[in-house]
Motif scaffolding. Structure first.
Motif, PDB file in Angstrom:
ATOM      1  N   TRP A   1       0.828  -1.201   0.000  1.00 56.68           N
ATOM      2  CA  TRP A   1       0.000   0.000   0.000  1.00 56.68           C
ATOM      3  C   TRP A   1       0.869   1.261   0.000  1.00 56.68           C
ATOM      4  O   TRP A   1       0.713   2.162  -0.826  1.00 56.68           O
ATOM      5  CB  TRP A   1      -0.894  -0.049   1.245  1.00 56.68           C
ATOM      6  N   PHE A   2       1.821   1.305   0.948  1.00 52.99           N
ATOM      7  CA  PHE A   2       2.557   2.546   1.145  1.00 52.99           C
ATOM      8  C   PHE A   2       3.872   2.607   0.379  1.00 52.99           C
ATOM      9  O   PHE A   2       4.466   3.656   0.267  1.00 52.99           O
ATOM     10  CB  PHE A   2       2.859   2.740   2.636  1.00 52.99           C
ATOM     11  N   CYS A   3       4.363   1.477  -0.113  1.00 49.80           N
ATOM     12  CA  CYS A   3       5.698   1.466  -0.689  1.00 49.80           C
ATOM     13  C   CYS A   3       5.629   1.176  -2.176  1.00 49.80           C
ATOM     14  O   CYS A   3       6.491   0.529  -2.746  1.00 49.80           O
ATOM     15  CB  CYS A   3       6.564   0.448   0.019  1.00 49.80           C
ATOM     16  N   ALA A   4       4.566   1.652  -2.845  1.00 50.87           N
ATOM     17  CA  ALA A   4       4.411   1.343  -4.271  1.00 50.87           C
ATOM     18  C   ALA A   4       5.504   1.998  -5.094  1.00 50.87           C
ATOM     19  O   ALA A   4       5.956   1.440  -6.091  1.00 50.87           O
ATOM     20  CB  ALA A   4       3.046   1.817  -4.749  1.00 50.87           C
ATOM     21  N   ARG A   5       5.964   3.185  -4.692  1.00 57.91           N
ATOM     22  CA  ARG A   5       6.954   3.884  -5.503  1.00 57.91           C
ATOM     23  C   ARG A   5       8.247   4.199  -4.762  1.00 57.91           C
ATOM     24  O   ARG A   5       9.067   4.934  -5.276  1.00 57.91           O
ATOM     25  CB  ARG A   5       6.354   5.192  -6.027  1.00 57.91           C
ATOM     26  N   CYS A   6       8.403   3.690  -3.526  1.00 63.76           N
ATOM     27  CA  CYS A   6       9.598   4.114  -2.800  1.00 63.76           C
ATOM     28  C   CYS A   6      10.826   3.341  -3.292  1.00 63.76           C
ATOM     29  O   CYS A   6      10.715   2.236  -3.817  1.00 63.76           O
ATOM     30  CB  CYS A   6       9.409   3.945  -1.303  1.00 63.76           C
ATOM     31  N   ASP A   7      12.002   3.961  -3.135  1.00 65.43           N
ATOM     32  CA  ASP A   7      13.225   3.330  -3.657  1.00 65.43           C
ATOM     33  C   ASP A   7      14.306   3.269  -2.585  1.00 65.43           C
ATOM     34  O   ASP A   7      15.480   3.439  -2.862  1.00 65.43           O
ATOM     35  CB  ASP A   7      13.731   4.102  -4.879  1.00 65.43           C
ATOM     36  N   VAL A   8      13.866   3.045  -1.334  1.00 63.05           N
ATOM     37  CA  VAL A   8      14.817   3.112  -0.227  1.00 63.05           C
ATOM     38  C   VAL A   8      15.831   1.973  -0.300  1.00 63.05           C
ATOM     39  O   VAL A   8      17.023   2.175  -0.120  1.00 63.05           O
ATOM     40  CB  VAL A   8      14.071   3.066   1.120  1.00 63.05           C
ATOM     41  N   PHE A   9      15.355   0.780  -0.600  1.00 63.71           N
ATOM     42  CA  PHE A   9      16.262  -0.369  -0.589  1.00 63.71           C
ATOM     43  C   PHE A   9      16.733  -0.754  -1.984  1.00 63.71           C
ATOM     44  O   PHE A   9      17.296  -1.812  -2.184  1.00 63.71           O
ATOM     45  CB  PHE A   9      15.569  -1.574   0.046  1.00 63.71           C
ATOM     46  N   ALA A  10      16.468   0.111  -2.982  1.00 60.21           N
ATOM     47  CA  ALA A  10      16.732  -0.278  -4.363  1.00 60.21           C
ATOM     48  C   ALA A  10      18.212  -0.523  -4.628  1.00 60.21           C
ATOM     49  O   ALA A  10      18.568  -1.346  -5.462  1.00 60.21           O
ATOM     50  CB  ALA A  10      16.212   0.802  -5.305  1.00 60.21           C
ATOM     51  N   ASP A  11      19.099   0.181  -3.897  1.00 60.93           N
ATOM     52  CA  ASP A  11      20.533   0.055  -4.185  1.00 60.93           C
ATOM     53  C   ASP A  11      21.200  -1.068  -3.413  1.00 60.93           C
ATOM     54  O   ASP A  11      22.382  -1.304  -3.558  1.00 60.93           O
ATOM     55  CB  ASP A  11      21.238   1.366  -3.837  1.00 60.93           C
ATOM     56  N   MET A  12      20.441  -1.736  -2.559  1.00 64.29           N
ATOM     57  CA  MET A  12      21.045  -2.769  -1.730  1.00 64.29           C
ATOM     58  C   MET A  12      21.404  -3.974  -2.581  1.00 64.29           C
ATOM     59  O   MET A  12      20.629  -4.405  -3.425  1.00 64.29           O
ATOM     60  CB  MET A  12      20.034  -3.172  -0.656  1.00 64.29           C
ATOM     61  N   ARG A  13      22.600  -4.523  -2.329  1.00 66.08           N
ATOM     62  CA  ARG A  13      23.001  -5.722  -3.056  1.00 66.08           C
ATOM     63  C   ARG A  13      22.677  -6.942  -2.213  1.00 66.08           C
ATOM     64  O   ARG A  13      22.917  -6.950  -1.022  1.00 66.08           O
ATOM     65  CB  ARG A  13      24.486  -5.680  -3.363  1.00 66.08           C
ATOM     66  N   LEU A  14      22.138  -7.965  -2.861  1.00 67.22           N
ATOM     67  CA  LEU A  14      21.729  -9.143  -2.101  1.00 67.22           C
ATOM     68  C   LEU A  14      22.640 -10.330  -2.381  1.00 67.22           C
ATOM     69  O   LEU A  14      22.195 -11.462  -2.428  1.00 67.22           O
ATOM     70  CB  LEU A  14      20.269  -9.499  -2.421  1.00 67.22           C
TER      71      LEU A  14
END
Lengths: 164, 119, 86
Positions: free
Chosen positions: A42-55
């Motif tokens: 619901w709330f994180c449809a467009r957020c990019d907080v963790f986008a740069d994290m490498r897994l």
């Protein structure tokens, strides 16, 4: 991209829920699964907080090393500040220095700033793109490069691997 | 079992000593920024140690205590950073012992440049 | 033994709250008072943990979580207020 964000948010929320409840009965787990899946979608449809994290496995390994390095720095610098507070002459030499970081992702900069803040002796006063203004209780180098070497690099080399 | 509890109690005692030293720093330091240095952060460390000591005494409480430790450890740097930044912008003075202030130098440069453009 | 050590810690935490109360009353401007308030609430979180030990009730830890949340929000709000007017 977005799957990654929602997935990591889901894991954090679900872990928080389990720790808060302290039990592993079925109703608790089912409620937690549903709620912590709905909230990120619901709330994180467009957020990019963790986008740069490498897994990658290497990133996980470095996360653990980072936690150890951070804990060691925390204890060491707390002892240092304790010495300054107790001694009757109050040996402080404060100042605001400017340091430069190579990190590009927002989350990595946030973690770097928080780590600098939580190790006493230094705290981040302001962030301007790739420069951080750090209040230092015992200034040893006024120069940008030398201060960067003293304050930032011990954390930066690990965060560089974990984030891009 | 009993030794484990005593280890936990000693960790808690160390945490409360850190809290006391943090409060002492809060009283002794000359200006706001140095008070933040010693005050809030030594006390964060102290509370984290105090709660960590309770983990050894009550293993059943581990989940909630870990949440509290993480919460204190994450929220406190953020709040002290926000407070220091806004106090700096509002003009809370630095102590006379301050050796160097790069932020003021850079802010001055920024304030000067637009004026030159306008003229 | 454990009880004795933890009682000493309670006394030390109360002393640290008293010391920050001194800064809270004397503090030259608002920001100093907010920092003193922050230290007091953080010390209180540790104190609530110890009270939970003495009463042997885990429920008190929930109180500590909410207390920490409120103190965090309070400091952020006052900091925002400081930026606009002081």
């Amino acid at each position: 991209m977005n799957i990654k964000n929602i997935g990591i948010s889901f894991l954090i929320l679900f872990g928080f829920w389990l720790l808060l409840n302290g039990t592993f009965s079925t109703p608790v787990i089912v409620t937690g699964l549903i709620v912590s899946l709905i909230i990120p979608m619901w709330f994180c449809a467009r957020c990019d907080v963790f986008a740069d994290m490498r897994l990658t496995p290497k990133a996980f390994f470095y996360t653990f090393i980072y936690l150890f390095v951070f804990g060691f720095e925390l204890v060491k610098s707390n002892l240092d500040v304790t010495r300054r507070v107790i001694s009757p002459k109050l040996p402080i030499n404060p100042g605001i220095v400017k340091v430069k970081t190579k990190l590009k992702s927002k989350m990595a900069r946030l973690i770097l700033a928080n780590s600098i803040t939580l190790t006493p002796g230094t705290f981040t006063l302001a962030i301007e793109k790739k420069y951080l203004y750090v209040h230092w209780i015992d200034v040893q180098d006024k120069d940008v490069e030398a201060a960067t070497k003293d304050i930032v690099q011990k954390f930066e080399k690990y965060l560089e691997v974990i984030y891009g | 079992m009993e030794t484990l509890k005593i280890i936990g109690a000693v960790i808690t005692l160390m945490g409360s000593i850190a809290l006391l030293l943090g409060a002492l720093g809060l009283v002794r330091m000359p200006d706001l920024y140095n008070r933040i240095q010693t005050g809030t952060k030594a006390s964060t460390f102290g509370t984290m140690l105090t709660l960590f000591g309770l983990v050894f005494i009550f293993p059943g409480w581990t989940g909630k205590l870990i949440i509290l430790i993480l919460f204190v450890g994450i929220s406190n740097p953020v709040s002290s950073h926000v407070l220091a930044r806004n106090a700096y912008r509002a003009g809370v003075p630095l102590t006379g012992k301050t050796t160097v202030d790069r932020l003021a130098e850079d802010m001055e440069k920024k304030n000067v440049e637009p004026k030159n453009d306008a003229q | 033994m454990v009880n004795t050590i933890l009682t000493i810690s309670v006394v030390l935490i109360l002393l640290s709250i008293l010391l920050s109360l001194y800064r809270f009353i004397k503090g030259p401007n608002t920001a100093d008072r907010v920092i003193a308030f922050d230290v007091m609430t953080i010390a209180s979180i540790g104190l609530i943990g110890l009270i939970a030990y003495f009463d042997n009730r885990i429920v008190y830890l929930d109180v500590a979580v909410v207390y920490g949340l409120l103190s965090f929000i309070g400091v952020i709000v006052v900091a925002k207020f400081l930026e606009k007017s002081l």
